[in-house]
Each structure stands twice: as structure tokens, then as C-alpha cells.
Motif scaffolding. Structure first.
Motif, mmCIF file in Angstrom:
data_model
loop_
_atom_site.group_PDB
_atom_site.id
_atom_site.type_symbol
_atom_site.label_atom_id
_atom_site.label_comp_id
_atom_site.label_asym_id
_atom_site.label_seq_id
_atom_site.Cartn_x
_atom_site.Cartn_y
_atom_site.Cartn_z
ATOM 1 N N ALA A 23 0.835 -1.197 0.000
ATOM 2 C CA ALA A 23 0.000 0.000 0.000
ATOM 3 C C ALA A 23 0.872 1.250 0.000
ATOM 4 N N PHE A 24 1.950 1.222 0.773
ATOM 5 C CA PHE A 24 2.823 2.396 0.803
ATOM 6 C C PHE A 24 3.536 2.591 -0.531
ATOM 7 N N ASP A 25 3.958 1.492 -1.158
ATOM 8 C CA ASP A 25 4.613 1.598 -2.469
ATOM 9 C C ASP A 25 3.704 2.307 -3.474
ATOM 10 N N LEU A 26 2.429 1.964 -3.454
ATOM 11 C CA LEU A 26 1.482 2.589 -4.371
ATOM 12 C C LEU A 26 1.241 4.061 -3.990
ATOM 13 N N LEU A 27 1.156 4.339 -2.694
ATOM 14 C CA LEU A 27 1.018 5.725 -2.229
ATOM 15 C C LEU A 27 2.192 6.574 -2.720
ATOM 16 N N LEU A 28 3.381 6.033 -2.597
ATOM 17 C CA LEU A 28 4.581 6.749 -3.035
ATOM 18 C C LEU A 28 4.532 7.013 -4.532
ATOM 19 N N SER A 29 4.209 5.987 -5.320
ATOM 20 C CA SER A 29 4.196 6.175 -6.777
ATOM 21 C C SER A 29 3.110 7.161 -7.212
ATOM 22 N N ARG A 30 1.997 7.201 -6.509
ATOM 23 C CA ARG A 30 0.924 8.144 -6.860
ATOM 24 C C ARG A 30 1.277 9.593 -6.539
ATOM 25 N N ASN A 31 2.046 9.801 -5.499
ATOM 26 C CA ASN A 31 2.255 11.150 -4.988
ATOM 27 C C ASN A 31 3.640 11.725 -5.219
ATOM 28 N N GLN A 32 4.600 10.909 -5.646
ATOM 29 C CA GLN A 32 5.975 11.394 -5.683
ATOM 30 C C GLN A 32 6.210 12.510 -6.694
ATOM 31 N N ALA A 33 5.642 12.429 -7.875
ATOM 32 C CA ALA A 33 5.904 13.458 -8.896
ATOM 33 C C ALA A 33 5.376 14.827 -8.449
ATOM 34 N N LYS A 34 4.156 14.858 -7.960
ATOM 35 C CA LYS A 34 3.548 16.123 -7.527
ATOM 36 C C LYS A 34 4.299 16.702 -6.333
ATOM 37 N N LEU A 35 4.642 15.855 -5.379
ATOM 38 C CA LEU A 35 5.335 16.319 -4.186
ATOM 39 C C LEU A 35 6.747 16.794 -4.517
ATOM 40 N N PHE A 36 7.461 16.030 -5.344
ATOM 41 C CA PHE A 36 8.825 16.425 -5.704
ATOM 42 C C PHE A 36 8.819 17.740 -6.477
ATOM 43 N N SER A 37 7.876 17.903 -7.406
ATOM 44 C CA SER A 37 7.848 19.138 -8.188
ATOM 45 C C SER A 37 7.552 20.338 -7.285
ATOM 46 N N TYR A 38 6.727 20.146 -6.271
ATOM 47 C CA TYR A 38 6.449 21.215 -5.306
ATOM 48 C C TYR A 38 7.718 21.597 -4.550
ATOM 49 N N ILE A 39 8.425 20.599 -4.031
ATOM 50 C CA ILE A 39 9.648 20.861 -3.269
ATOM 51 C C ILE A 39 10.686 21.534 -4.154
ATOM 52 N N LEU A 40 10.857 21.020 -5.365
ATOM 53 C CA LEU A 40 11.833 21.590 -6.294
ATOM 54 C C LEU A 40 11.501 23.036 -6.621
ATOM 55 N N PHE A 41 10.236 23.325 -6.803
ATOM 56 C CA PHE A 41 9.835 24.688 -7.113
ATOM 57 C C PHE A 41 10.180 25.642 -5.981
ATOM 58 N N VAL A 42 9.994 25.196 -4.762
ATOM 59 C CA VAL A 42 10.247 26.066 -3.617
ATOM 60 C C VAL A 42 11.745 26.267 -3.387
ATOM 61 N N VAL A 43 12.532 25.186 -3.444
ATOM 62 C CA VAL A 43 13.957 25.313 -3.098
ATOM 63 C C VAL A 43 14.854 25.589 -4.299
ATOM 64 N N ARG A 44 14.381 25.306 -5.500
ATOM 65 C CA ARG A 44 15.098 25.596 -6.744
ATOM 66 C C ARG A 44 16.481 24.962 -6.844
ATOM 67 N N ASP A 45 16.651 23.796 -6.274
ATOM 68 C CA ASP A 45 17.912 23.062 -6.367
ATOM 69 C C ASP A 45 17.562 21.574 -6.397
ATOM 70 N N HIS A 46 17.941 20.896 -7.489
ATOM 71 C CA HIS A 46 17.505 19.505 -7.701
ATOM 72 C C HIS A 46 18.031 18.566 -6.621
ATOM 73 N N ASP A 47 19.319 18.666 -6.293
ATOM 74 C CA ASP A 47 19.891 17.776 -5.278
ATOM 75 C C ASP A 47 19.257 18.014 -3.909
ATOM 76 N N LEU A 48 19.088 19.284 -3.574
ATOM 77 C CA LEU A 48 18.450 19.612 -2.300
ATOM 78 C C LEU A 48 17.004 19.112 -2.287
ATOM 79 N N ALA A 49 16.300 19.284 -3.410
ATOM 80 C CA ALA A 49 14.910 18.820 -3.491
ATOM 81 C C ALA A 49 14.836 17.312 -3.272
ATOM 82 N N GLU A 50 15.784 16.575 -3.832
ATOM 83 C CA GLU A 50 15.798 15.114 -3.620
ATOM 84 C C GLU A 50 15.991 14.784 -2.144
ATOM 85 N N ASP A 51 16.913 15.490 -1.498
ATOM 86 C CA ASP A 51 17.148 15.251 -0.072
ATOM 87 C C ASP A 51 15.900 15.561 0.753
ATOM 88 N N LEU A 52 15.276 16.700 0.479
ATOM 89 C CA LEU A 52 14.089 17.093 1.235
ATOM 90 C C LEU A 52 12.905 16.177 0.933
#
Length: 198
Positions: A23-52
Motif C-alpha cells: 500500500a505504501f509503495d502505491l502511495l509513493l508512486s501516486r504522490n511522488q511526482a507532484k510532491l517532488f515538483s512542489y519541493i523543487l519549485f520552492v527550493v530551486r535546487d535539484h539535489d536539495l529537493a531530492e534530499d528534502l
């Protein structure tokens, strides 16, 4: 066997809490793109966004396992709030740790942050240039204003959802949007930017 793909995120979260790791694997796959793009937009650094992003999902797992998730029908808003808190914690840490060490020749040019001012030099189409200008101007906004603009226009969240994700009142979310728009208008006038798509 239960078909996880027909379950809502909220149902999957509760299923994961009860011990089903699929269930968690599916939750992650459903939400990862939207969540990562949000984090990346705010911090504007790809490596930092991956860490966060990773830190956010560690916190999501921890909170789920501690039973701190209540099915309110808004799992996406819940994880966005966690991501927001992780980002704000990182900003606070940077503020407290930021010290400037002089270079041997006292060259201060390395201190400037050009990421806010970068423009794509070889844009071919007017629309691409306009979108580049919009992004550049948005990057100059304070983080809280940039965040609300991103959530509202790029993720199409309601002000209520934004308020829940950022742990503020709806009025504060609306106020941040109002100031963001006012600031963007000032920057457009000051920089004589044309934001008209063709």
C-alpha cells in the motif's frame, strides 16, 4: 486478494498502517511526482529537493507508523503539509548556520546568487520567453508567497487546501497570494516585462 489500485490514498494509508507495505509503495508512486515538483519549485535546487523529498517521506512513514494520520479524506494535503514543514525547517537551519568566510583575496563575487536572475539565452519562441519571465519573477518572491502561487496555479489547490498544507489560516493564504500578485505586478512594471502570450 485486494486490488490496491482501486483504493483511495486515504484507504491505502490506513492499509499501510495495518501492515501492508504494498500500500505504501502505491502511495509513493501516486504522490511522488507532484510532491517532488512542489519541493523543487520552492527550493530551486535539484539535489536539495531530492534530499528534502526523501526526508519528507521518512517523516510520512514515521507519522503513519506512529498512528498520527487520521483519515480526513485529504492525504495529499497532509503530505504537502509535512513537506512544507520540512522545507521551512531547512530554511530555518540555513538562516542559523549561514556565516560568510572571507576568501584569501577578499573576492566577494562568489557570494552572489545568480539563480534568481538566470534567463534562458537562446529562447526561440515568444511564449517560452514569457514563461521564463514569469518563472524568473516568481523566483524573486519570498518563499511563502512563491509557495502559495505554486500551489494555487501549478497544483490547482484551493485556498483551504493551501492553508491546511502550510499550517496557516485561509486568510493568511489569501493574504500571501495578494502580496505575491502585488509584488509580481511591481516587478513587471519595474523590469518592463511583457507577459502577453501569442
Amino acid at each position: 486478494m485486494i486490488d490496491l489500485h482501486v483504493m483511495s490514498d486515504e484507504e491505502l494509508a490506513l492499509l499501510y498502517v495495518s501492515g501492508d507495505n504494498r500500500a505504501f509503495d502505491l502511495l509513493l508512486s501516486r504522490n511522488q511526482a507532484k510532491l517532488f515538483s512542489y519541493i523543487l519549485f520552492v527550493v530551486r535546487d535539484h539535489d536539495l529537493a531530492e534530499d528534502l523529498f526523501q526526508e519528507t517521506f521518512v517523516k510520512v512513514i514515521t507519522k503513519l507508523q506512529q498512528g498520527r494520520y487520521v483519515n480526513s479524506g485529504k492525504f495529499a494535503a497532509w503530505i504537502m503539509r509535512i513537506a512544507h514543514n520540512v522545507i521551512m525547517d531547512w530554511y530555518r537551519l540555513q538562516r542559523t548556520e549561514k556565516t560568510v568566510e572571507p576568501t584569501p583575496d577578499n573576492d566577494l563575487s562568489s557570494l552572489s546568487d545568480n539563480s534568481d536572475y538566470e534567463l534562458a539565452a537562446e529562447m526561440r519562441f515568444v511564449n517560452e520567453q514569457v514563461l521564463s519571465d514569469v518563472k524568473r519573477l516568481m523566483n524573486k518572491l519570498p518563499p511563502t508567497q512563491r509557495e502559495v502561487v505554486y500551489m494555487r496555479f501549478f497544483q490547482e489547490m484551493s485556498f483551504k487546501e493551501i492553508a491546511e498544507a502550510t499550517n496557516v489560516s485561509i486568510n493568511t493564504s489569501l493574504g500571501r497570494m495578494r502580496y505575491a500578485i502585488l509584488n509580481l505586478r511591481k516587478m513587471v512594471r519595474k523590469n518592463d516585462v511583457c507577459l502577453e502570450l501569442v
